[in-house]
Scaffold this motif. Structure first.
Motif: not given
Length: 121
Positions: A2-3, A5, A81, A87, A89, A97, A100
């Motif tokens: 997970s990154k 945004l 992504r 995003t 995880q 997924y 956003h």
């Protein structure tokens, strides 16, 4: 996996195209987001993720929806992504997924007709 945004995607908010011209920076960022969605597979992946009840989907459910190899699906998910549209995880073996929604809302707002383009009688 997970990154956060990307800041650029968070700042993609701008007035509707018909209200005032985009700045160079806004045009570059928005084109990057629209380019990520311009591929039919990526657009369909984004739709599958966004429309899923509960707001997230396992990659295992996404791969079954396409007649493509796992690495090809992974590539398309990576593009989405990295653009900030989704995003991921990791949970055990699988990656889940989510979209956003704020980025999709900003893209939608840009395409909403503005008052400047409306002619008066």
């Amino acid at each position: 996996m997970s990154k956060q945004l990307p800041v650029a995607a968070m700042d993609a908010c701008c007035s509707p195209l018909a209200r005032e011209p985009l700045t160079d920076e806004q045009a570059v960022e928005l084109s990057r987001l629209f380019k990520a969605m311009a591929d039919p597979v990526r657009l369909r992946l984004l739709s599958l993720i966004a429309s899923r009840a509960g707001g997230e989907v396992c990659v295992c459910d996404l791969t079954d929806a396409f007649d493509l190899s796992g690495p090809t699906i992974s590539h398309h998910l990576k593009v989405l992504r990295e653009s900030g549209l989704i995003t991921g995880q990791r949970r055990g073996t699988w990656v889940y997924y989510r979209v956003h929604p704020e980025v999709l809302a900003r893209l939608s707002a840009v395409l909403t007709p503005g008052e400047a383009g409306v002619a008066t009688a």
